[in-house]
Write a protein that holds these residues in place. Structure first.
Motif, PDB file in Angstrom:
ATOM      1  N   THR A   1      77.270 -40.977  65.116  1.00  0.00           N
ATOM      2  CA  THR A   1      76.403 -42.105  65.514  1.00  0.00           C
ATOM      3  C   THR A   1      76.539 -43.315  64.600  1.00  0.00           C
ATOM      4  O   THR A   1      75.873 -44.336  64.824  1.00  0.00           O
ATOM      5  CB  THR A   1      74.926 -41.657  65.527  1.00  0.00           C
ATOM      6  OG1 THR A   1      74.544 -41.198  64.227  1.00  0.00           O
ATOM      7  CG2 THR A   1      74.714 -40.546  66.547  1.00  0.00           C
TER       8      THR A   1
ATOM      9  N   LEU B   1      70.381 -36.389  67.133  1.00  0.00           N
ATOM     10  CA  LEU B   1      71.482 -37.052  67.833  1.00  0.00           C
ATOM     11  C   LEU B   1      70.970 -37.754  69.082  1.00  0.00           C
ATOM     12  O   LEU B   1      71.330 -38.910  69.356  1.00  0.00           O
ATOM     13  CB  LEU B   1      72.544 -36.018  68.213  1.00  0.00           C
ATOM     14  CG  LEU B   1      73.735 -36.525  69.019  1.00  0.00           C
ATOM     15  CD1 LEU B   1      74.544 -37.544  68.221  1.00  0.00           C
ATOM     16  CD2 LEU B   1      74.648 -35.353  69.431  1.00  0.00           C
TER      17      LEU B   1
ATOM     18  N   SER C   1      78.981 -46.930  68.177  1.00  0.00           N
ATOM     19  CA  SER C   1      79.292 -45.639  67.566  1.00  0.00           C
ATOM     20  C   SER C   1      80.223 -44.842  68.479  1.00  0.00           C
ATOM     21  O   SER C   1      80.464 -45.223  69.636  1.00  0.00           O
ATOM     22  CB  SER C   1      78.008 -44.842  67.337  1.00  0.00           C
ATOM     23  OG  SER C   1      77.418 -44.510  68.594  1.00  0.00           O
TER      24      SER C   1
ATOM     25  N   ILE D   1      71.232 -41.853  69.795  1.00  0.00           N
ATOM     26  CA  ILE D   1      71.911 -42.445  70.953  1.00  0.00           C
ATOM     27  C   ILE D   1      70.939 -43.333  71.732  1.00  0.00           C
ATOM     28  O   ILE D   1      71.281 -44.444  72.142  1.00  0.00           O
ATOM     29  CB  ILE D   1      72.484 -41.352  71.879  1.00  0.00           C
ATOM     30  CG1 ILE D   1      73.492 -40.476  71.135  1.00  0.00           C
ATOM     31  CG2 ILE D   1      73.166 -41.996  73.093  1.00  0.00           C
ATOM     32  CD1 ILE D   1      73.986 -39.282  71.943  1.00  0.00           C
TER      33      ILE D   1
END
Length: 368
Positions: A100, A164, A114, A168
């Motif tokens: 990321t 994660l 990313s 995102i």
């Protein structure tokens, strides 16, 4: 048809996946792909082609088009696409932070997307037709067990997967929590150094299973399919139709099957020295013996020498042999009259061999 998704203009009729693949602009590349990475990428893609071909479904595998590798579920009327990003590392695990992380754009203050945001871009562009966003690497992931690979990101360690997911979402507003399972982690067994060595073993097993030929001549197939992959990985300015895309950037089931059929045809029709030597008259016993020994050497090279240069030499030699149409010459006279052209071909491709080997090679291709 692709259903309207966030990121698409409302009221605009969705195009088919075929149209979208051609019409949607590709993401800008960050420079040329290093040869080492290209070889790894091509080798992994070929291993994927082998897996797909073992099944009965149609497929097309595109190289360096919208992503490193794109797999379509049909070569003529695709409705689904799987996008794969190939990343290699010398050492170390992949972490949430690394996947990321965003770096400042060179010469500017803004940051580039990313790794996972670039992957998700294909979902934004192609909507529900993009059903897999694959991450392919030679190193393990900190939040996914090796034994589970290939594995959706959502089935990894819950704490790190949640981190994660949040990272995102913070970068990509259209990302939803359930989209985490679009991402798949693929841990490749191919070594970073010389991946083609292991690939060749996989190809040999594949050919034996597909063709039912023990000790199948794998070298020509290795060379041809890898060359197809490398050629299709080269940058192409634009395509104007889906058919152009398939020709220039993809390997299809039909193309691979034709390669297999040709390998089988060559194997079944390969000439035997015991039969050819009977007609080789007008030369001394020593010359005949030397050509016979060289014949064995050339046949071994054709079976085991995985070299693009050598394969091209064999092809040109075959073309020369097939062009001979003089019915008035004996076999030994044909060899003698074409020795100069055969030697010139050998020099052109850097093949350093004596006259016996070159005569045997020409005779082999002439008799095939």
């Amino acid at each position: 048809m692709i259903l309207a998704q966030e990121g698409y203009s409302p009221g605009v009729q969705a195009l088919s996946l075929m149209d979208d693949l051609v019409a949607v602009p590709q993401r800008e590349k960050g420079g040329s792909v290093a040869l080492e990475r290209l070889d790894y990428q091509a080798s992994w893609a070929v291993s994927l082609v082998l897996t797909l071909h073992e099944k009965s479904d149609d497929y097309a595998v595109a190289f360096e088009f919208h992503d490193d590798i794109v797999v379509l579920n049909d070569s003529s009327q695709p409705t689904q696409a799987r996008f794969y990003q190939v990343k290699t590392r010398e050492t170390g695990h992949w972490t949430v932070k690394r996947l990321t992380q965003r770096y400042k754009r060179r010469g500017g203050s803004d940051k580039i997307p990313s790794i996972v945001a670039k992957m998700y871009d294909n979902r934004t562009k192609f909507g529900s037709a993009a059903d897999v966003l694959g991450f392919v690497t030679n190193q393990p992931c900190e939040f996914i067990e090796k034994s589970k690979c290939p594995c959706p990101f959502g089935e990894g360690d819950s704490v790190k997967t949640d981190a994660l997911r949040k990272a995102i979402a913070a970068e990509v507003p259209t990302f939803t929590a359930s989209d985490i399972n679009l991402f798949e982690y693929h841990l490749s067994d191919l070594p970073l150094s010389r991946p083609g060595t292991m690939l060749r073993g996989l190809i040999l097993q594949f050919l034996e299973h597909q063709l039912g030929i023990p000790d199948c001549p794998s070298s020509a197939f290795v060379v041809v399919i890898l060359e197809h992959a490398r050629e299709r990985s080269k940058h192409m300015r634009s395509v104007t139709s889906f058919q152009d895309l398939m020709r220039a950037k993809a390997l299809t089931r039909d193309q691979v099957q034709k390669m297999l059929d040709e390998i089988k045809r060559r194997h079944q029709s390969r000439p035997k020295w015991s039969a050819v030597s009977v007609d080789l008259t007008g030369i001394s016993p020593v010359q005949k013996r030397n050509i016979g020994r060289a014949w064995t050497g050339y046949e071994v090279d054709k079976l085991s020498r995985a070299s693009l240069t050598f394969e091209r030499f064999c092809t040109k030699l075959r073309d020369l042999a097939n062009s001979i149409d003089d019915d008035n010459q004996t076999l030994s006279e044909i060899i003698t009259s074409n020795r100069g052209r055969v030697r010139a071909l050998a020099q052109q491709f850097g093949i350093s061999q004596d006259d016996a080997y070159l005569s045997a090679a020409f005779l082999y291709e002439f008799s095939s």
